[in-house]
Design an enzyme around this catalytic site. Sequence first.
Site, PDB file in Angstrom:
ATOM      1  N   THR A  83       0.877  -1.185   0.000  1.00  0.00           N
ATOM      2  CA  THR A  83       0.000   0.000   0.000  1.00  0.00           C
ATOM      3  C   THR A  83       0.910   1.230   0.000  1.00  0.00           C
ATOM      4  O   THR A  83       1.026   1.928   1.003  1.00  0.00           O
ATOM      5  CB  THR A  83      -0.922   0.028   1.249  1.00  0.00           C
ATOM      6  OG1 THR A  83      -0.122  -0.179   2.426  1.00  0.00           O
ATOM      7  CG2 THR A  83      -2.001  -1.008   1.184  1.00  0.00           C
TER       8      THR A  83
ATOM      9  N   LYS B  63      -2.176   0.978  13.798  1.00  0.00           N
ATOM     10  CA  LYS B  63      -0.920   0.893  13.045  1.00  0.00           C
ATOM     11  C   LYS B  63      -0.364   2.296  12.760  1.00  0.00           C
ATOM     12  O   LYS B  63       0.834   2.538  12.843  1.00  0.00           O
ATOM     13  CB  LYS B  63      -1.205   0.142  11.735  1.00  0.00           C
ATOM     14  CG  LYS B  63      -0.025  -0.033  10.847  1.00  0.00           C
ATOM     15  CD  LYS B  63       0.958  -1.023  11.409  1.00  0.00           C
ATOM     16  CE  LYS B  63       2.263  -0.932  10.664  1.00  0.00           C
ATOM     17  NZ  LYS B  63       3.319  -1.690  11.266  1.00  0.00           N
TER      18      LYS B  63
ATOM     19  N   CYS C 278       5.095  26.435  32.839  1.00  0.00           N
ATOM     20  CA  CYS C 278       6.380  25.834  32.447  1.00  0.00           C
ATOM     21  C   CYS C 278       6.454  25.377  30.994  1.00  0.00           C
ATOM     22  O   CYS C 278       7.353  25.785  30.256  1.00  0.00           O
ATOM     23  CB  CYS C 278       6.691  24.649  33.357  1.00  0.00           C
ATOM     24  SG  CYS C 278       6.972  25.164  35.041  1.00  0.00           S
TER      25      CYS C 278
ATOM     26  N   ARG D 218      -1.776  30.936  35.078  1.00  0.00           N
ATOM     27  CA  ARG D 218      -0.783  31.411  34.105  1.00  0.00           C
ATOM     28  C   ARG D 218      -0.702  30.463  32.914  1.00  0.00           C
ATOM     29  O   ARG D 218      -0.505  29.279  33.072  1.00  0.00           O
ATOM     30  CB  ARG D 218       0.588  31.548  34.784  1.00  0.00           C
ATOM     31  CG  ARG D 218       0.639  32.747  35.704  1.00  0.00           C
ATOM     32  CD  ARG D 218       1.899  32.739  36.509  1.00  0.00           C
ATOM     33  NE  ARG D 218       1.981  31.544  37.340  1.00  0.00           N
ATOM     34  CZ  ARG D 218       3.093  31.140  37.950  1.00  0.00           C
ATOM     35  NH1 ARG D 218       4.201  31.817  37.825  1.00  0.00           N
ATOM     36  NH2 ARG D 218       3.080  30.065  38.696  1.00  0.00           N
TER      37      ARG D 218
HETATM   38  N1  LIG Z   1       7.791  -3.895   5.232  1.00  0.00           N
HETATM   39  C1  LIG Z   1       7.485  -3.821   6.506  1.00  0.00           C
HETATM   40  O1  LIG Z   1       8.333  -3.918   7.402  1.00  0.00           O
HETATM   41  C2  LIG Z   1       6.062  -3.661   6.930  1.00  0.00           C
HETATM   42  C3  LIG Z   1       5.745  -3.743   8.285  1.00  0.00           C
HETATM   43  C4  LIG Z   1       4.425  -3.625   8.672  1.00  0.00           C
HETATM   44  C5  LIG Z   1       3.441  -3.415   7.719  1.00  0.00           C
HETATM   45  N2  LIG Z   1       3.767  -3.302   6.411  1.00  0.00           N
HETATM   46  C6  LIG Z   1       2.688  -3.135   5.451  1.00  0.00           C
HETATM   47  O2  LIG Z   1       2.431  -4.406   4.864  1.00  0.00           O
HETATM   48  C7  LIG Z   1       2.073  -4.266   3.484  1.00  0.00           C
HETATM   49  C8  LIG Z   1       3.031  -5.037   2.614  1.00  0.00           C
HETATM   50  O3  LIG Z   1       4.329  -4.489   2.775  1.00  0.00           O
HETATM   51  P1  LIG Z   1       5.605  -5.169   2.126  1.00  0.00           P
HETATM   52  O4  LIG Z   1       6.783  -4.356   2.571  1.00  0.00           O
HETATM   53  O5  LIG Z   1       5.593  -6.628   2.386  1.00  0.00           O
HETATM   54  O6  LIG Z   1       5.306  -4.896   0.574  1.00  0.00           O
HETATM   55  P2  LIG Z   1       6.133  -5.434  -0.709  1.00  0.00           P
HETATM   56  O7  LIG Z   1       5.992  -4.389  -1.739  1.00  0.00           O
HETATM   57  O8  LIG Z   1       7.476  -5.910  -0.288  1.00  0.00           O
HETATM   58  O9  LIG Z   1       5.306  -6.709  -1.140  1.00  0.00           O
HETATM   59  C9  LIG Z   1       4.029  -6.671  -1.702  1.00  0.00           C
HETATM   60  C10 LIG Z   1       3.882  -7.891  -2.603  1.00  0.00           C
HETATM   61  O10 LIG Z   1       2.529  -7.967  -3.025  1.00  0.00           O
HETATM   62  C11 LIG Z   1       2.543  -8.479  -4.343  1.00  0.00           C
HETATM   63  N3  LIG Z   1       1.234  -8.230  -4.971  1.00  0.00           N
HETATM   64  C12 LIG Z   1       0.740  -7.073  -5.458  1.00  0.00           C
HETATM   65  N4  LIG Z   1      -0.498  -7.278  -5.953  1.00  0.00           N
HETATM   66  C13 LIG Z   1      -0.790  -8.574  -5.769  1.00  0.00           C
HETATM   67  C14 LIG Z   1      -1.917  -9.391  -6.067  1.00  0.00           C
HETATM   68  N5  LIG Z   1      -3.000  -8.902  -6.666  1.00  0.00           N
HETATM   69  N6  LIG Z   1      -1.870 -10.694  -5.740  1.00  0.00           N
HETATM   70  C15 LIG Z   1      -0.769 -11.211  -5.145  1.00  0.00           C
HETATM   71  N7  LIG Z   1       0.317 -10.489  -4.826  1.00  0.00           N
HETATM   72  C16 LIG Z   1       0.319  -9.200  -5.147  1.00  0.00           C
HETATM   73  C17 LIG Z   1       3.723  -7.771  -5.001  1.00  0.00           C
HETATM   74  O11 LIG Z   1       4.154  -8.418  -6.173  1.00  0.00           O
HETATM   75  C18 LIG Z   1       4.751  -7.822  -3.868  1.00  0.00           C
HETATM   76  O12 LIG Z   1       5.543  -8.986  -3.949  1.00  0.00           O
HETATM   77  C19 LIG Z   1       2.048  -2.768   3.242  1.00  0.00           C
HETATM   78  O13 LIG Z   1       0.749  -2.292   3.451  1.00  0.00           O
HETATM   79  C20 LIG Z   1       2.991  -2.219   4.276  1.00  0.00           C
HETATM   80  O14 LIG Z   1       2.688  -0.875   4.582  1.00  0.00           O
HETATM   81  C21 LIG Z   1       5.059  -3.438   5.992  1.00  0.00           C
END
Ligand SMILES: NC(=O)c1ccc[n+]([C@@H]2O[C@H](COP(=O)([O-])OP(=O)(O)OC[C@H]3O[C@@H](n4cnc5c(N)ncnc54)[C@H](O)[C@@H]3O)[C@@H](O)[C@H]2O)c1
Length: 479
Positions: free
Chosen positions: A86, A251, A309, A372
């Site tokens: 996202t 989150k 303060c 104050r």
């Molecule tokens: N990276 C982090 O440390 C982290 C931590 C907490 C939350 N998040 C959240 O988790 C979510 C994923 O993050 P990420 O870093 O793993 O993303 P990323 O971009 O590494 O991975 C997303 C994956 O989804 C796949 N994808 C896209 N459309 C698809 C579909 N229709 N069907 C199947 N697969 C599909 C992409 O090819 C990609 O491999 C995000 O919303 C992010 O904000 C990430």
Amino acid sequence: MRVSVFGLGYVGCVSAACLAGMGHEVIGVDVNRVKVDLVNDGRAPVVEERIGELIAEVVADGALRATGDVREAIMGSEVSLICVGTPSEPNGSLCTTYLERVTEEIGAALAEKQAARQAGERSGDTGAGNTGAGNTGAAGDTEAGGAGAGDAGRGVRHTVVFRSTMLPGTCLNLLVPLLEKHVGGLAGVDIGVAVNPEFLREGTSVRDFFDPPKTVIGELDRASGDTVLELYEDLPGEVFRVPVPTAEAIKYADNAFHGLKIGFANELGAVCRALGVDSHQVMDVFLADRKLNISPAYLRPGFAFGGSCLPKDLRSLVHAAQRADVSVPILSHVLPSNSAHLERAVELVERTGSRRVGLFGLSFKPGTDDLRESPLVELAERLFGKGYELRIHDANVSLSRLLGANREYVETRLPHLAQLLADSVEEVLDHAEVCLVGTRDPAVLGALPHGGTPAIIDLVRLPDAETRRAEPGYVGLAW
Ligand SMILES: NC(=O)c1ccc[n+]([C@@H]2O[C@H](COP(=O)([O-])OP(=O)(O)OC[C@H]3O[C@@H](n4cnc5c(N)ncnc54)[C@H](O)[C@@H]3O)[C@@H](O)[C@H]2O)c1
């Protein structure tokens, strides 16, 4: 459980491997063929501590495999975790395109699964037996056909769990309608839906998965939450079962706070450096204070801060930074942020259209008569300046008892205070069409009427705010 994980990026790949390691039967799905092939070869598509060994192990055991076929994954699972990206749009808004697409695809596959289930049930009703056409319809097409047809035949409700980070409202207002449209059924009835945000940190995510800071389950209905709970059975950490939008918001609260903490520490470090002070020594002592600093203190939304303060010290710290040419955008925006919050209270009064206003509380915090830089004095001054007919009651504030700097402050900021102060709660209630409540004084709480006359603007989240929220004429600043 049989689990499908959509999106094999950082989050999905780690979740899939760890769930497989816990004994679930997991099928990962990605639109990226390279990631699918890597997983099926027992190799990790991301670089992370321990993920390489874990994927090799669970793929060799047959607990994890990957596919590009959504239908196959849905037929072969009873719960689907959505971990697609996202990212930010160029204007900063959240891109939900991948979420929408995957939800539509899952919805369409679920419709087929339900049709197969109904066909299975019909063939069961007629006593034709479950090996009949009803089940093989689903089973025939897929490698995991046995499992898929089994689910379909047994009538297991499929649960869709969103792990991607998304703004509050995205699930219920955007994704659930999409899912319902494609499935042709009702979320919470025909399909389970939950939001289960991810708290892993890249770099230590496998460790974090098995020792999470907490588990948050935003559940559309109890059964959806139970399914998520079952997934993580035996993992440590507190579990919070909350409404779906709350889970989405948590989150953002976490990440905004983490960013703010780092920015605060770095700005403070830069000021210390400019002033020749060792910032780590400062922070060692700062962090040791578990009462006021590293604690829940000051972290409940309420009214603006004030007093003799905080505003003064923030002003002089920012001034010192500016003099030393140190840019401190966070620190220099704390007071403007506080003023913006005060302004929200003024706007709430304006929105009522009433002119006769009551104010309960005036000192800068309960249990003191110190006026104050009290935000309530500031609020009173703003309202008085805008021509509102104001009456104020604060049991701790009596003009005749105010002395020294305190008296001087009021005389310059609110010279008409004597005419505005009321001796009793009732006097204010008799006067007011709208009452601002800036105190939790039991005498005020006990006297506040219900039902909208006068209207109530709650600045402190009253103890009975939950009940009052449903009443006419109530509005809370801290909702
Ligand atoms: N990276 C982090 O440390 C982290 C931590 C907490 C939350 N998040 C959240 O988790 C979510 C994923 O993050 P990420 O870093 O793993 O993303 P990323 O971009 O590494 O991975 C997303 C994956 O989804 C796949 N994808 C896209 N459309 C698809 C579909 N229709 N069907 C199947 N697969 C599909 C992409 O090819 C990609 O491999 C995000 O919303 C992010 O904000 C990430």
